[in-house]
Write a protein that holds these residues in place. Structure first.
Motif, PDB file in Angstrom:
ATOM      1  N   HIS A 133       0.830  -1.215   0.000  1.00  0.00           N
ATOM      2  CA  HIS A 133       0.000   0.000   0.000  1.00  0.00           C
ATOM      3  C   HIS A 133       0.860   1.258   0.000  1.00  0.00           C
ATOM      4  O   HIS A 133       0.582   2.205  -0.752  1.00  0.00           O
ATOM      5  CB  HIS A 133      -0.914  -0.014   1.229  1.00  0.00           C
ATOM      6  N   MET A 134       1.921   1.280   0.812  1.00  0.00           N
ATOM      7  CA  MET A 134       2.749   2.482   0.913  1.00  0.00           C
ATOM      8  C   MET A 134       3.596   2.699  -0.343  1.00  0.00           C
ATOM      9  O   MET A 134       4.131   3.791  -0.527  1.00  0.00           O
ATOM     10  CB  MET A 134       3.658   2.396   2.140  1.00  0.00           C
ATOM     11  N   SER A 135       3.712   1.704  -1.201  1.00  0.00           N
ATOM     12  CA  SER A 135       4.438   1.918  -2.451  1.00  0.00           C
ATOM     13  C   SER A 135       3.656   2.798  -3.412  1.00  0.00           C
ATOM     14  O   SER A 135       4.213   3.300  -4.384  1.00  0.00           O
ATOM     15  CB  SER A 135       4.736   0.569  -3.117  1.00  0.00           C
ATOM     16  N   GLU A 136       2.364   2.992  -3.133  1.00  0.00           N
ATOM     17  CA  GLU A 136       1.512   3.807  -4.016  1.00  0.00           C
ATOM     18  C   GLU A 136       0.913   5.014  -3.319  1.00  0.00           C
ATOM     19  O   GLU A 136       0.552   5.985  -3.990  1.00  0.00           O
ATOM     20  CB  GLU A 136       0.365   2.944  -4.559  1.00  0.00           C
ATOM     21  N   HIS A 137       0.789   4.981  -1.993  1.00  0.00           N
ATOM     22  CA  HIS A 137       0.045   6.033  -1.286  1.00  0.00           C
ATOM     23  C   HIS A 137       0.873   6.590  -0.136  1.00  0.00           C
ATOM     24  O   HIS A 137       1.725   5.905   0.428  1.00  0.00           O
ATOM     25  CB  HIS A 137      -1.274   5.480  -0.734  1.00  0.00           C
ATOM     26  N   ASP A 138       0.585   7.848   0.224  1.00  0.00           N
ATOM     27  CA  ASP A 138       1.215   8.460   1.388  1.00  0.00           C
ATOM     28  C   ASP A 138       0.387   8.262   2.649  1.00  0.00           C
ATOM     29  O   ASP A 138       0.915   8.342   3.758  1.00  0.00           O
ATOM     30  CB  ASP A 138       1.426   9.958   1.157  1.00  0.00           C
ATOM     31  N   ALA A 139      -0.914   8.035   2.492  1.00  0.00           N
ATOM     32  CA  ALA A 139      -1.787   7.803   3.643  1.00  0.00           C
ATOM     33  C   ALA A 139      -1.943   6.311   3.870  1.00  0.00           C
ATOM     34  O   ALA A 139      -1.842   5.498   2.939  1.00  0.00           O
ATOM     35  CB  ALA A 139      -3.156   8.454   3.410  1.00  0.00           C
ATOM     36  N   ILE A 140      -2.179   5.930   5.107  1.00  0.00           N
ATOM     37  CA  ILE A 140      -2.352   4.513   5.430  1.00  0.00           C
ATOM     38  C   ILE A 140      -3.716   4.033   4.946  1.00  0.00           C
ATOM     39  O   ILE A 140      -4.619   4.829   4.653  1.00  0.00           O
ATOM     40  CB  ILE A 140      -2.218   4.280   6.951  1.00  0.00           C
ATOM     41  N   ASP A 141      -3.869   2.734   4.869  1.00  0.00           N
ATOM     42  CA  ASP A 141      -5.145   2.125   4.507  1.00  0.00           C
ATOM     43  C   ASP A 141      -6.032   2.095   5.753  1.00  0.00           C
ATOM     44  O   ASP A 141      -5.806   1.298   6.664  1.00  0.00           O
ATOM     45  CB  ASP A 141      -4.902   0.711   3.976  1.00  0.00           C
ATOM     46  N   GLU A 142      -7.001   2.991   5.790  1.00  0.00           N
ATOM     47  CA  GLU A 142      -7.830   3.121   6.990  1.00  0.00           C
ATOM     48  C   GLU A 142      -8.625   1.848   7.286  1.00  0.00           C
ATOM     49  O   GLU A 142      -8.839   1.489   8.442  1.00  0.00           O
ATOM     50  CB  GLU A 142      -8.786   4.309   6.837  1.00  0.00           C
ATOM     51  N   ARG A 143      -9.079   1.161   6.240  1.00  0.00           N
ATOM     52  CA  ARG A 143      -9.848  -0.064   6.470  1.00  0.00           C
ATOM     53  C   ARG A 143      -8.979  -1.144   7.113  1.00  0.00           C
ATOM     54  O   ARG A 143      -9.421  -1.846   8.032  1.00  0.00           O
ATOM     55  CB  ARG A 143     -10.428  -0.569   5.150  1.00  0.00           C
TER      56      ARG A 143
END
Length: 781
Positions: free
Chosen positions: A298-308
């Protein structure tokens, strides 16, 4: 022939093992070879022939550099500005000879300190090459400074442009995506390996023989993290990736320990008794690893964590560990382990301890780690020249060593009255800039690379250039040589700088400022590269010699000193918020250096004077302690508390002071072990003995202080604290929770430091263990 000699592998066997036929590696090497050849051909076509074109293309396409068009614009501007400044300064200094050497010394020192090639190779070379060219060439022909330096800068631009074009055409994944995928793959390998090892360990059949495979991608992860930073990362994402990197290596280390222990053929009575507690803990660790794998992707694409994903409850690792420890103690009191031999007891204790340490690494969910990084309000790393402050004494000493070696080489070159000996400076400065840390210990590989590269260039001139005027033939030879050496560079990180040095020397000697049909000038250039490199390494060996292992010890001590800034002594007010922010930035910089030095200490091996295998664990735990202490300080600095009753103030101060004293004792141990004495000397042995003595001291009872604080809060929250605001009360409870986690980490930090600082050959015999199972496994207090 003796038996040891008969077992020694041949050179051919060694090369086959080190250079396996990997198609992907050959493809990458061919891309680099084509880029260097095209850059050289383009510079020849434009009549701007210079070694700088293929050298810059080579440096730009190494795995430590990111080539994008936006980076090209910035680098091109830097090349032009550096050339203009070098022409101006060089033209002035050659008219004032008595200022030439001091200014040259200061310029090289500032360049090495402010723009280290280990992090910014192209930027450092863009400044160093015009500076050296203007100063050295100007001493022989001041009128040609503008022309020669201008040609050099244009060749640099050609090399960077061609490298960027090839990098974009190859369409490699971004470093951030590669880092996320590599971290996820590392966690997945550890997960599969742990499952296989535990099934083998708990099975009734005898274990297979053979050594467990070593699995470590730490060096590659650190390199990819540096590349991802060049692409651009937010401060919180940067911190999370650094944490995931150290966690992946620690997980691989502990899983490897379980794998090795599962292969030992010892008694099976103890493990059968503990199996009902081992399996749930293993299942929880497996579930946590699955979540870490998902977080890396997930962090390889986004700066925010996966809330779910963050909303899903985290496995109760603490509870399962407590259950396992309680079962150990219960069985021991019942006498279930009577008659267990030493080998079986040590094996089971080690397996349990490895699983407990795995649970400790995976204790905090990735989402919470990301939240901590955001709450710390970490700012972007400062840029030059602000990055020079505060002074890094290790980098400064290294810069002064490089400047001294380069100045001596400059004097030798000028005194020889041979213009071709400019390679006394070109090649050695490049060597020194990229030799920070462990590579200084392996200077013979650099010198061997210089000899091989120079000899190969002479052979090329004699066998090819002297017998053929066909440029295509010449470029074909360059393509072949570059591709082969680049493949060797990519083969194994332990030896990469040897073939890279040979390749750079090949360009310096073969090309120079134009192809040579006669061998005299190239011979002088080859001689200059060897002498200049020898001068630098002589300086490094004789004047304040250093190594990555000692620097790791010193920087860990600096990290704990900054951690104590968050926990001032009783009666000393907390530092202002701006100082706390500066401390957080310093911790971030130290984290980067510690990751790099950990990898370099492995290259040094036993010569580092530390236990490289314990370095990752010690660094990871120390960073986590510092993170929690920083959150304690931030909470006190940003949220005002109502006055506490005397009882509450006393109990919190005792907790605060006990934790601070425990960290101070660890710092004292690091300071005692911080010595530049080589391993095996009396001074080194004395430092190890002192560290071992400090490790045996009684520590403050932080567990009792925590229990008193928890008991007070439990009783006071409905009485003295009833009128507190929700924000202040939440911060008070959060502070105690942070202290609880620090207290859990401190015994592990003590153990990791003891293993790191005192080599196995220096440890006493009083650490021998018996076969009886004890609740805390085989750890120190």
């Amino acid at each position: 022939m003796s038996e040891p000699a008969a077992r020694r592998p041949s050179l051919l066997t060694f090369l086959r093992a080190e250079l396996p036929p990997d198609p992907e590696r050959w493809r990458e090497a061919l891309v680099v070879g084509l880029a260097c050849t095209v850059a050289l051909g383009a510079s020849a076509t434009l009549q701007l022939m210079s070694f700088a074109a293929p050298v810059f293309a080579l440096l730009a396409l190494q795995r430590s550099t990111v080539c994008t068009w936006s980076n090209f614009v910035r680098r091109a501007a830097l090349c032009i500005v550096a050339g203009v400044v070098a022409i101006s300064i060089g033209g002035l200094l050659v008219q004032i000879p008595w200022l030439l050497l001091p200014i040259f010394f200061l310029a090289i020192a500032l360049l090495t300190y402010g723009v280290p090639m280990t992090r910014q190779p192209l930027e450092a070379a863009s400044i160093a090459f015009p500076l050296i060219g203007a100063c050295f060439t100007g001493t022989y022909d001041p009128a040609s400074i503008t022309t020669s330096t201008g040609t050099l800068v244009c060749a640099e631009l050609i090399g960077v442009f061609v490298a960027t074009a090839f990098a974009q055409a190859s369409r490699q994944l971004s470093a951030r995506r590669r880092l996320g995928a590599s971290l996820a793959a590392s966690y997945e390998r550890s997960r599969a390996r742990l499952a296989q090892s535990l099934e083998r360990y708990l099975a009734a059949a005898p274990p297979p023989t053979g050594e467990a495979q070593v699995d470590s991608a730490f060096g590659m992860h650190v390199q990819l993290l540096d590349l991802a930073r060049q692409e651009g990362l937010s401060a919180a994402t940067d911190r999370l990736f650094a944490t995931l990197t150290t966690a992946a290596e620690r997980v691989a280390t502990y899983v490897g320990a379980v794998d090795t222990l599962s292969r030992e053929d010892v008694g099976r009575r103890c493990r059968a008794l503990l199996e009902p507690e081992l399996r749930p803990l293993a299942a929880a660790i497996d579930a946590a690893l699955v979540r870490f794998i998902a977080a890396a992707h997930h962090m390889s694409e986004h700066d925010a964590i996966d809330e779910r994903a963050a909303a899903v409850p985290w496995p109760d690792l603490d509870g399962l560990v407590a259950t396992l420890r309680a079962r150990q103690l219960e069985l021991r009191r019942e006498g279930a382990f009577a008659g267990v031999d030493v080998a079986e007891g040590m094996n089971v204790n080690a397996v349990v301890q490895s699983l407990v340490q795995l649970a400790d690494v995976l204790h905090t969910p990735p989402g919470e780690l990301h939240r901590f990084a955001v709450e710390e309000q970490i700012e972007e790393p400062p840029t030059w020249p602000w990055s020079l402050l505060p002074i890094d004494r290790f980098a400064l000493r290294f810069a002064l060593q490089v400047a001294l070696g380069a100045t001596i080489a400059f004097v030798v070159g000028v005194a020889s009255h041979v213009p071709e000996l400019s390679t006394l400076l070109w090649n050695p400065v490049l060597v020194a800039q990229s030799s920070y840390g462990a590579t200084i210990r392996k200077a013979w590989l650099r010198l061997l690379g210089v000899i091989v590269g120079g000899a190969l260039a002479i052979v090329t001139i004699v066998a090819v250039l002297a017998n053929s005027n066909d440029v295509a033939v010449w470029l074909a030879i360059v393509l072949l040589v570059t591709t082969c050496f680049q493949h060797a560079v990519l083969a194994r990180p332990t030896y990469w700088y040897g073939p890279l040095q040979a390749l750079v020397t090949y360009f310096f000697v073969l090309v120079g400022i134009g192809p040579e049909l006669h061998v005299e000038a190239p011979l002088w250039r080859a001689f200059g590269t060897f002498v200049g490199t020898a001068i630098l390494f002589t300086v490094f060996r004789l004047i304040a010699p250093d190594y990555a292992g000692r620097q790791l010890v010193a920087r860990l001590a600096d990290l704990l000193r900054m951690t104590l800034v968050y926990l001032p002594k009783p009666g000393v007010p907390l530092a202002p918020l701006d100082e706390l922010i500066a401390a957080r930035l310093a911790v971030g910089r130290h984290a980067d250096d510690l990751l790099r030095l950990t990898d370099e200490a492995r290259l040094e091996g036993r010569a580092s004077g530390i236990e490289p295998g314990a370095a990752v664990s010690a660094v990871g735990i120390a960073l986590r302690v510092s993170l929690r202490a920083g959150l304690v300080a931030r909470g006190r600095a940003t949220i005002a508390w109502p006055p506490l009753p005397d009882a509450g103030r006393d109990v919190l101060e005792r907790l605060h002071e006990a934790v601070r004293q425990r960290i101070a004792l660890a710092l004292e141990m690091l300071e005692a072990r911080d010595t530049a004495a080589p391993p095996g000397t009396r001074a080194f042995d004395a430092a190890c003995a002192r560290a071992r003595e400090l490790d045996r001291r009684m520590r403050p009872d932080v567990e009792r202080a925590l229990a008193d604080a928890v008991a007070y809060l439990d009783a006071a929250r409905t009485r003295e604290l009833a009128d507190w605001s929700a924000e202040a009360l939440a911060q008070l409870f959060a502070e105690v929770e942070h202290f609880r986690r620090i207290i859990e980490l401190l015994p592990r930090l003590d153990t990791a430091l003891a293993e790191l600082l005192v080599p196995e050959t220096q440890r006493g015999t009083d650490d021998a263990t018996s076969g009886a199972l004890v609740p805390d496994g085989l750890t120190r207090p």
